[in-house]
Design an enzyme around this catalytic site. Structure first.
Site, PDB file in Angstrom:
ATOM      1  N   HIS B  55      12.537  88.301  57.370  1.00  0.00           N
ATOM      2  CA  HIS B  55      13.159  89.396  56.709  1.00  0.00           C
ATOM      3  C   HIS B  55      12.889  90.812  56.720  1.00  0.00           C
ATOM      4  O   HIS B  55      11.556  91.283  56.677  1.00  0.00           O
ATOM      5  CB  HIS B  55      12.759  89.251  54.992  1.00  0.00           C
ATOM      6  CG  HIS B  55      13.180  87.665  54.630  1.00  0.00           C
ATOM      7  ND1 HIS B  55      14.265  87.099  54.475  1.00  0.00           N
ATOM      8  CD2 HIS B  55      12.220  86.574  54.556  1.00  0.00           C
ATOM      9  CE1 HIS B  55      14.330  85.748  54.038  1.00  0.00           C
ATOM     10  NE2 HIS B  55      12.866  85.365  54.130  1.00  0.00           N
ATOM     11  N   SER B  78      16.127  90.215  61.385  1.00  0.00           N
ATOM     12  CA  SER B  78      15.985  89.615  60.122  1.00  0.00           C
ATOM     13  C   SER B  78      16.322  87.873  60.079  1.00  0.00           C
ATOM     14  O   SER B  78      17.150  87.595  61.147  1.00  0.00           O
ATOM     15  CB  SER B  78      16.717  90.384  59.121  1.00  0.00           C
ATOM     16  OG  SER B  78      16.461  89.831  57.705  1.00  0.00           O
ATOM     17  N   SER B  83      18.869  89.903  53.499  1.00  0.00           N
ATOM     18  CA  SER B  83      17.743  90.424  53.296  1.00  0.00           C
ATOM     19  C   SER B  83      17.350  91.596  53.669  1.00  0.00           C
ATOM     20  O   SER B  83      16.284  92.139  53.062  1.00  0.00           O
ATOM     21  CB  SER B  83      16.756  89.190  53.389  1.00  0.00           C
ATOM     22  OG  SER B  83      16.513  89.261  54.735  1.00  0.00           O
ATOM     23  N   ASP B 132      10.609  83.167  61.191  1.00  0.00           N
ATOM     24  CA  ASP B 132      10.769  82.587  59.509  1.00  0.00           C
ATOM     25  C   ASP B 132      11.754  81.625  59.327  1.00  0.00           C
ATOM     26  O   ASP B 132      13.063  82.396  59.506  1.00  0.00           O
ATOM     27  CB  ASP B 132      10.515  83.782  58.516  1.00  0.00           C
ATOM     28  CG  ASP B 132      10.750  83.507  57.284  1.00  0.00           C
ATOM     29  OD1 ASP B 132      10.903  82.159  56.787  1.00  0.00           O
ATOM     30  OD2 ASP B 132      10.632  84.402  56.438  1.00  0.00           O
ATOM     31  N   ASN B 182       2.599  78.609  57.189  1.00  0.00           N
ATOM     32  CA  ASN B 182       3.031  78.021  55.844  1.00  0.00           C
ATOM     33  C   ASN B 182       2.039  77.413  54.853  1.00  0.00           C
ATOM     34  O   ASN B 182       1.607  77.828  53.607  1.00  0.00           O
ATOM     35  CB  ASN B 182       4.403  77.345  55.891  1.00  0.00           C
ATOM     36  CG  ASN B 182       4.676  77.217  54.400  1.00  0.00           C
ATOM     37  OD1 ASN B 182       5.159  78.202  53.767  1.00  0.00           O
ATOM     38  ND2 ASN B 182       4.859  75.687  54.034  1.00  0.00           N
ATOM     39  N   LYS B 187      -1.849  81.328  52.113  1.00  0.00           N
ATOM     40  CA  LYS B 187      -0.376  81.765  52.189  1.00  0.00           C
ATOM     41  C   LYS B 187       0.321  80.886  51.061  1.00  0.00           C
ATOM     42  O   LYS B 187       0.912  81.330  50.053  1.00  0.00           O
ATOM     43  CB  LYS B 187       0.266  81.192  53.695  1.00  0.00           C
ATOM     44  CG  LYS B 187       1.730  82.019  53.708  1.00  0.00           C
ATOM     45  CD  LYS B 187       2.807  81.058  53.037  1.00  0.00           C
ATOM     46  CE  LYS B 187       4.222  81.829  53.442  1.00  0.00           C
ATOM     47  NZ  LYS B 187       5.244  81.034  52.771  1.00  0.00           N
ATOM     48  N   ASP B 191       1.299  82.881  47.802  1.00  0.00           N
ATOM     49  CA  ASP B 191       2.729  83.274  47.647  1.00  0.00           C
ATOM     50  C   ASP B 191       3.439  82.571  46.542  1.00  0.00           C
ATOM     51  O   ASP B 191       4.449  82.942  45.894  1.00  0.00           O
ATOM     52  CB  ASP B 191       3.070  82.721  49.055  1.00  0.00           C
ATOM     53  CG  ASP B 191       4.465  83.143  49.466  1.00  0.00           C
ATOM     54  OD1 ASP B 191       4.652  84.216  50.358  1.00  0.00           O
ATOM     55  OD2 ASP B 191       5.236  82.759  48.580  1.00  0.00           O
ATOM     56  N   ASN B 192       3.593  80.953  46.533  1.00  0.00           N
ATOM     57  CA  ASN B 192       3.996  80.243  45.637  1.00  0.00           C
ATOM     58  C   ASN B 192       3.568  80.276  44.276  1.00  0.00           C
ATOM     59  O   ASN B 192       4.581  80.532  43.146  1.00  0.00           O
ATOM     60  CB  ASN B 192       4.016  78.855  46.269  1.00  0.00           C
ATOM     61  CG  ASN B 192       4.832  78.617  47.430  1.00  0.00           C
ATOM     62  OD1 ASN B 192       5.185  79.405  48.211  1.00  0.00           O
ATOM     63  ND2 ASN B 192       4.452  77.231  48.297  1.00  0.00           N
ATOM     64  N   CYS B 196       5.527  83.662  42.707  1.00  0.00           N
ATOM     65  CA  CYS B 196       6.501  83.310  41.628  1.00  0.00           C
ATOM     66  C   CYS B 196       6.295  83.667  40.185  1.00  0.00           C
ATOM     67  O   CYS B 196       6.950  83.670  39.330  1.00  0.00           O
ATOM     68  CB  CYS B 196       6.843  81.734  41.866  1.00  0.00           C
ATOM     69  SG  CYS B 196       7.425  81.599  43.457  1.00  0.00           S
ATOM     70  N   HIS B 302      13.976  75.850  45.991  1.00  0.00           N
ATOM     71  CA  HIS B 302      14.247  75.958  47.292  1.00  0.00           C
ATOM     72  C   HIS B 302      15.552  76.608  47.500  1.00  0.00           C
ATOM     73  O   HIS B 302      15.894  77.713  47.471  1.00  0.00           O
ATOM     74  CB  HIS B 302      13.797  74.777  48.311  1.00  0.00           C
ATOM     75  CG  HIS B 302      13.711  74.971  49.549  1.00  0.00           C
ATOM     76  ND1 HIS B 302      14.192  74.004  50.490  1.00  0.00           N
ATOM     77  CD2 HIS B 302      13.396  76.003  50.251  1.00  0.00           C
ATOM     78  CE1 HIS B 302      14.076  74.257  51.647  1.00  0.00           C
ATOM     79  NE2 HIS B 302      13.703  75.577  51.761  1.00  0.00           N
ATOM     80  N   HIS B 354       8.776  88.835  46.450  1.00  0.00           N
ATOM     81  CA  HIS B 354       7.315  88.656  46.082  1.00  0.00           C
ATOM     82  C   HIS B 354       6.774  90.316  46.465  1.00  0.00           C
ATOM     83  O   HIS B 354       7.213  91.017  47.359  1.00  0.00           O
ATOM     84  CB  HIS B 354       6.615  88.017  47.279  1.00  0.00           C
ATOM     85  CG  HIS B 354       6.990  86.398  46.937  1.00  0.00           C
ATOM     86  ND1 HIS B 354       6.806  86.000  45.784  1.00  0.00           N
ATOM     87  CD2 HIS B 354       7.044  85.511  47.976  1.00  0.00           C
ATOM     88  CE1 HIS B 354       7.027  84.697  45.752  1.00  0.00           C
ATOM     89  NE2 HIS B 354       7.135  84.275  47.220  1.00  0.00           N
ATOM     90  N   SER B 362       0.268  86.451  53.274  1.00  0.00           N
ATOM     91  CA  SER B 362       1.198  85.673  54.388  1.00  0.00           C
ATOM     92  C   SER B 362       0.995  86.344  55.638  1.00  0.00           C
ATOM     93  O   SER B 362       0.767  85.678  56.729  1.00  0.00           O
ATOM     94  CB  SER B 362       2.518  85.617  53.800  1.00  0.00           C
ATOM     95  OG  SER B 362       2.393  85.305  52.432  1.00  0.00           O
ATOM     96  N   GLN B 366      -0.071  85.373  59.690  1.00  0.00           N
ATOM     97  CA  GLN B 366       0.593  85.707  60.608  1.00  0.00           C
ATOM     98  C   GLN B 366       0.137  86.641  61.603  1.00  0.00           C
ATOM     99  O   GLN B 366       0.265  86.079  62.967  1.00  0.00           O
ATOM    100  CB  GLN B 366       2.066  86.290  60.225  1.00  0.00           C
ATOM    101  CG  GLN B 366       3.046  85.443  59.685  1.00  0.00           C
ATOM    102  CD  GLN B 366       4.052  84.772  60.689  1.00  0.00           C
ATOM    103  OE1 GLN B 366       3.711  84.727  61.824  1.00  0.00           O
ATOM    104  NE2 GLN B 366       4.957  83.914  60.052  1.00  0.00           N
TER     105      GLN B 366
END
Lengths: 190, 433
Positions: B55, B78, B83, B132, B182, B187, B191-192, B196, B302, B354, B362, B366
């Site tokens: 993205h 991207s 996005s 990604d 991931n 991460k 992130d999750n 969220c 998802h 996010h 994240s 990477q």
């Protein structure tokens, strides 16, 4: 008497309205002989009639000439109106072609038609697509103008030239004093 | 591909705006910024030609510039046709990094954009992949296999891409070493959960301005995403009901004090519904008919298959679009349902995704994965690997200062007592956090 009658017939034949109306007692004074006081050479009247005829023709011709100019202008305006409508229709249909991105005035975009018949806008020219191009017809490159109209590729340079000149005018002369001069110059442009 | 444009973005004049937002994001991405100061002189990625497909946002711009500071040449596209943040792409293009991304690509343009990132200046092909979702990885494997021998590795950002990697491995199609970013703890667990936890509420509020306090909120699924969602809904004063299929997660939810029941039951009570499962058909037609008037429904799991939107479109008496991403359906029973983001991810559709700070976690993973793959050729075999625990811990460590965290040091005696090195890694690989 006979002659008089003939004369008056002549007069009628020529045109009774050609001469100013006679009066037997102008300002209350009766004329001794209206005939005598009004006698004239009959050929004068023929000459007069001819002049009137000529004047009629000339006026008609002049009017026709003037009307012709107006007719031409009307035809020209009609043509212009038709072109404006046509362009509006084209712009509209271009705006209705599918597009995923936000179009920015001043940018050049490319219009394609897919085998399904769908027309869509792409950021990419045929050259940029290169070998990765999907199956599609190229309908041309267009620049989105600030009035939301589309200028086709072949007219871009001309339009840019016109706009540059007009913008120059706006910048240099807010009062429009040299507007006529500049517009006359413009007619000799490309 | 020889005459490709230097970059392709929507509007290069947005670069200044993009730069200002990148500056703001940098301050919230301490992991990436400390990697810059640590490696700006040694340049461990010198010689690396990284093709990235992720993205093209402001946060990604900070990642790209970090890779450049570390010595890499980078080309970017991207990983989603909608996005890209056009101002971020413009700012990156202006620095001379070849970026091919704009918001609203067609599917063919999307592939074109990825293809532009494969060959670098002077005709040199890529030698690292940062992916990604797996589209770049698949494209190179299927259409450009001639480049594979040159590629040192792949780092993959997300679940979908990791699944793809494991599948390729199983089918014998994967030809280069890959690192699964991931599943680094720093991460997915961040992130999750924390991402969220904030963006769910952000999305609901921007879309509806609804008061959450006192409302009955139903969270389907109690994984990392569900835990975050349930926690923030409760923090706003909502009464949260959880649905689960896994007894372990169900017990967790219950012991946190949440009522746990089925959707069949919860649909009669709830006013706000959030799906977080990653599964399909969680809220279906019969549930909609149970719901109270003007119930709000959204998905942060998802794909868009968790909520049966097709049922709504087919069976609703009326559908009114309130504003972009907010639709109000009238059902046959006269009650209404408010659906957010058409059942797609509500934090992306109705909010800004996010925040930078969690993306820093994240993206630091990477970057470390890229350094590993580039500086240790041969160390990682063809297959799917995780980042070593030590590096996971390093990612977390790099984010502590920004939050004012004071970390306690393990002394040699304590380390010996626990039987672990004083400098870490502190936990075994199977530790669940």
């Amino acid at each position: 008497m006979k002659r008089k009658r003939t004369f008056s017939t002549d007069m009628d034949n020529t045109d009774s309205s050609m001469l100013v109306e006679r009066k037997k007692s102008p300002n209350g004074l009766e004329l001794v002989s209206a005939f005598r006081a009004g006698r004239h050479d009959p050929t004068d009247l023929v000459e007069l009639a001819r002049e009137i005829q000529l004047a009629d023709n000339t006026v008609r011709a002049t009017a026709c000439g003037k009307l012709q100019v107006i007719a031409e202008q009307v035809r020209f305006l009609q043509e212009q109106a038709k072109r404006v409508l046509q362009e509006a229709r084209e712009d509209q249909s271009r705006h209705h072609a599918h597009c995923n991105f936000k179009r920015v005035p001043g940018h050049v975009y490319h219009l394609y038609r897919r085998p399904t018949g769908e027309t869509y806008w792409s950021m990419l020219s045929p050259t940029e697509w290169g070998p990765s191009a999907p199956e599609q017809d190229y309908l041309g490159a267009f620049r989105l103008e600030h009035d939301m109209s589309w200028t086709p590729w072949e007219r871009m340079e001309q339009r840019a030239h016109e706009l540059a000149q007009l913008n120059g005018l706006l910048a240099s002369d807010a009062h429009g004093a040299s507007l006529n001069k500049a517009l006359m110059m413009d007619t000799s442009g490309p | 591909m020889s005459s490709k444009p230097a970059f392709k973005v929507a509007d290069i004049s947005l670069a200044d705006w993009g730069r200002k937002e990148i500056m703001l994001a940098e301050n919230e991405m301490p992991g990436l910024m400390s990697l810059r100061s640590k490696y700006k002189d040694s340049k461990p990625l010198k010689g690396a030609r990284i093709a990235g497909c992720l993205h093209m946002t402001v946060q990604t711009a900070v990642l790209i510039e970090t890779l450049v500071v570390l010595g890499a040449e980078v080309q970017w596209s991207s990983c989603n046709i909608f996005s890209t943040q056009d101002h971020a792409a413009a700012a990156i293009a202006k620095t001379g990094v070849p970026v091919y991304a704009w918001k609203g690509e067609t599917d063919e343009e999307y592939i074109w954009c990825i293809e532009q990132t494969l060959v670098f200046k002077d005709g040199q092909p890529l030698n690292l992949i940062l992916d990604d979702g797996g589209d770049l990885t698949n494209l190179v494997h299927e259409k450009y296999p001639q480049f594979l021998s040159n590629i040192k590795g792949i780092s993959e950002e997300t679940t979908t891409g990791v699944h793809n990697l494991y599948k390729m491995m199983k089918d014998g199609k994967l030809k280069v070493p890959a690192i699964n970013v991931n599943d680094s703890v720093t991460k997915s667990k961040f992130d999750n959960l924390y991402g969220c936890r904030e963006s769910l509420i952000d999305g609901i509020k921007r879309a509806t301005d609804v008061m959450l306090a006192g409302k009955v909120c139903v969270v389907a699924g109690y994984g990392d995403v569900g835990k975050g969602c349930a926690q923030s809904l409760r923090a706003f004063g909502g009464r949260v009901i959880v649905t689960e299929i896994d007894p372990i997660n169900a017990l967790q939810a219950s012991m946190e004090g949440y009522e746990v029941t089925t959707m069949d039951e919860a649909s009669k009570e709830g006013q706000i519904f959030v799906t977080t499962t990653g599964c399909k058909d969680i809220i279906t037609g019969k549930h909609f008919l149970n719901m109270r008037n003007d119930s709000i429904i959204c998905n942060i799991g998802h794909f868009d298959c968790e909520i049966e939107v097709t049922w709504l479109d087919k069976n609703a008496v009326e559908k009114i679009n309130i504003k972009p991403q907010v639709d109000r359906y009238k059902l046959s029973n006269g009650r209404h349902i408010i659906l957010l983001a058409e059942g797609r991810l509500v934090n992306l559709g109705c909010a800004m995704g996010h925040p930078s700070f969690v993306m820093s976690n994240s993206f630091t993973n990477q970057t470390l994965a890229q350094i590993e793959l580039w500086t240790k050729p041969g160390h990682y075999s063809v297959g799917v690997h995780m980042l070593p625990k030590k590096l996971d811990e390093e990612v977390a460590a790099l984010h502590l200062d920004h939050l004012g965290v004071k970390l306690t040091k393990l002394n040699a005696d304590q380390a010996a007592y626990l039987g672990i090195p004083a400098e870490g890694p502190y936990k075994p690989d199977h530790y669940r956090y």
